[in-house]
Design a protein around this motif. Structure first.
Motif, PDB file in Angstrom:
ATOM      1  N   SER A   3     -55.968 -64.475 -36.408  1.00 56.19           N
ATOM      2  CA  SER A   3     -55.294 -64.090 -37.635  1.00 56.19           C
ATOM      3  C   SER A   3     -55.771 -64.932 -38.809  1.00 56.19           C
ATOM      4  O   SER A   3     -55.222 -64.829 -39.903  1.00 56.19           O
ATOM      5  CB  SER A   3     -53.774 -64.236 -37.458  1.00 56.19           C
ATOM      6  OG  SER A   3     -53.333 -63.359 -36.448  1.00 56.19           O
TER       7      SER A   3
ATOM      8  N   CYS B 125     -58.450 -63.750 -44.553  1.00 55.04           N
ATOM      9  CA  CYS B 125     -57.652 -62.796 -45.327  1.00 55.04           C
ATOM     10  C   CYS B 125     -57.834 -61.414 -44.713  1.00 55.04           C
ATOM     11  O   CYS B 125     -58.959 -60.923 -44.610  1.00 55.04           O
ATOM     12  CB  CYS B 125     -58.083 -62.796 -46.783  1.00 55.04           C
ATOM     13  SG  CYS B 125     -57.651 -64.332 -47.633  1.00 55.04           S
TER      14      CYS B 125
ATOM     15  N   ARG C 122     -51.456 -57.701 -47.204  1.00 55.90           N
ATOM     16  CA  ARG C 122     -52.634 -58.541 -47.046  1.00 55.90           C
ATOM     17  C   ARG C 122     -52.124 -59.961 -46.780  1.00 55.90           C
ATOM     18  O   ARG C 122     -51.314 -60.481 -47.529  1.00 55.90           O
ATOM     19  CB  ARG C 122     -53.507 -58.520 -48.283  1.00 55.90           C
ATOM     20  CG  ARG C 122     -54.755 -59.386 -48.157  1.00 55.90           C
ATOM     21  CD  ARG C 122     -55.715 -59.071 -49.296  1.00 55.90           C
ATOM     22  NE  ARG C 122     -56.880 -59.902 -49.307  1.00 55.90           N
ATOM     23  CZ  ARG C 122     -57.998 -59.673 -48.626  1.00 55.90           C
ATOM     24  NH1 ARG C 122     -58.078 -58.596 -47.874  1.00 55.90           N
ATOM     25  NH2 ARG C 122     -59.029 -60.469 -48.705  1.00 55.90           N
ATOM     26  N   VAL C 123     -52.624 -60.552 -45.722  1.00 53.30           N
ATOM     27  CA  VAL C 123     -52.190 -61.886 -45.329  1.00 53.30           C
ATOM     28  C   VAL C 123     -53.421 -62.787 -45.252  1.00 53.30           C
ATOM     29  O   VAL C 123     -54.441 -62.419 -44.692  1.00 53.30           O
ATOM     30  CB  VAL C 123     -51.485 -61.833 -43.942  1.00 53.30           C
ATOM     31  CG1 VAL C 123     -51.100 -63.228 -43.495  1.00 53.30           C
ATOM     32  CG2 VAL C 123     -50.288 -60.915 -43.998  1.00 53.30           C
ATOM     33  N   CYS C 124     -53.281 -63.971 -45.854  1.00 53.51           N
ATOM     34  CA  CYS C 124     -54.344 -64.982 -45.783  1.00 53.51           C
ATOM     35  C   CYS C 124     -53.786 -66.185 -45.038  1.00 53.51           C
ATOM     36  O   CYS C 124     -52.767 -66.746 -45.433  1.00 53.51           O
ATOM     37  CB  CYS C 124     -54.807 -65.383 -47.167  1.00 53.51           C
ATOM     38  SG  CYS C 124     -55.632 -64.041 -48.068  1.00 53.51           S
ATOM     39  N   VAL C 125     -54.458 -66.561 -43.957  1.00 56.03           N
ATOM     40  CA  VAL C 125     -54.002 -67.674 -43.121  1.00 56.03           C
ATOM     41  C   VAL C 125     -55.111 -68.694 -43.010  1.00 56.03           C
ATOM     42  O   VAL C 125     -56.249 -68.359 -42.673  1.00 56.03           O
ATOM     43  CB  VAL C 125     -53.600 -67.181 -41.706  1.00 56.03           C
ATOM     44  CG1 VAL C 125     -53.215 -68.351 -40.819  1.00 56.03           C
ATOM     45  CG2 VAL C 125     -52.486 -66.170 -41.796  1.00 56.03           C
TER      46      VAL C 125
END
Length: 117
Positions: free
Chosen positions: A98, A101, A113-116
């Protein structure tokens, strides 16, 4: 200026409380990962700063068209601009991570949209 940059980056790594890295053990894990078809990389900022590598398992359905997360072994994603609610055809992610982005697709629409790191 160069000395400042070196001290800044070295200081940043030490500021991360990096664990000691056993080079031999890491090499063995890398061989096992690659033999299993995994992606050997540094995932996340902490790993990059500390030189820590780990294995991310590859998915069996990488690149398969999808409309929902349930269509995929891991995630249904798109490279389209992240306009929430926009219709989108996704593709199943290639690796089980994960980090980075990622624009998620569910129900044939962009849901976030997820940025980890």
């Amino acid at each position: 200026m160069r000395a400042f940059l070196v001290l800044f980056f070295v200081g940043t790594a030490y500021g991360q409380n990096c664990p000691p890295v056993d080079a031999e053990a890491q090499k063995n894990r890398e061989q096992q990962c690659r033999a299993a078809g995994g992606e050997w990389s540094r995932f996340g900022v902490h790993d990059h700063l500390c030189g820590i590598y780990s294995c991310s398992e590859r998915t069996r359905d990488a690149g398969k068209p999808c409309r929902n997360r349930a269509d995929c072994e891991h995630l249904c994603v798109t490279d389209l601009p992240p306009k929430i609610g926009a219709e989108a055809a996704g593709r199943c992610s290639a690796v089980k991570t994960s980090f980075g982005c990622i624009t998620h697709v569910d129900g044939g629409r962009i849901v976030g949209r997820v940025c980890v790191d």
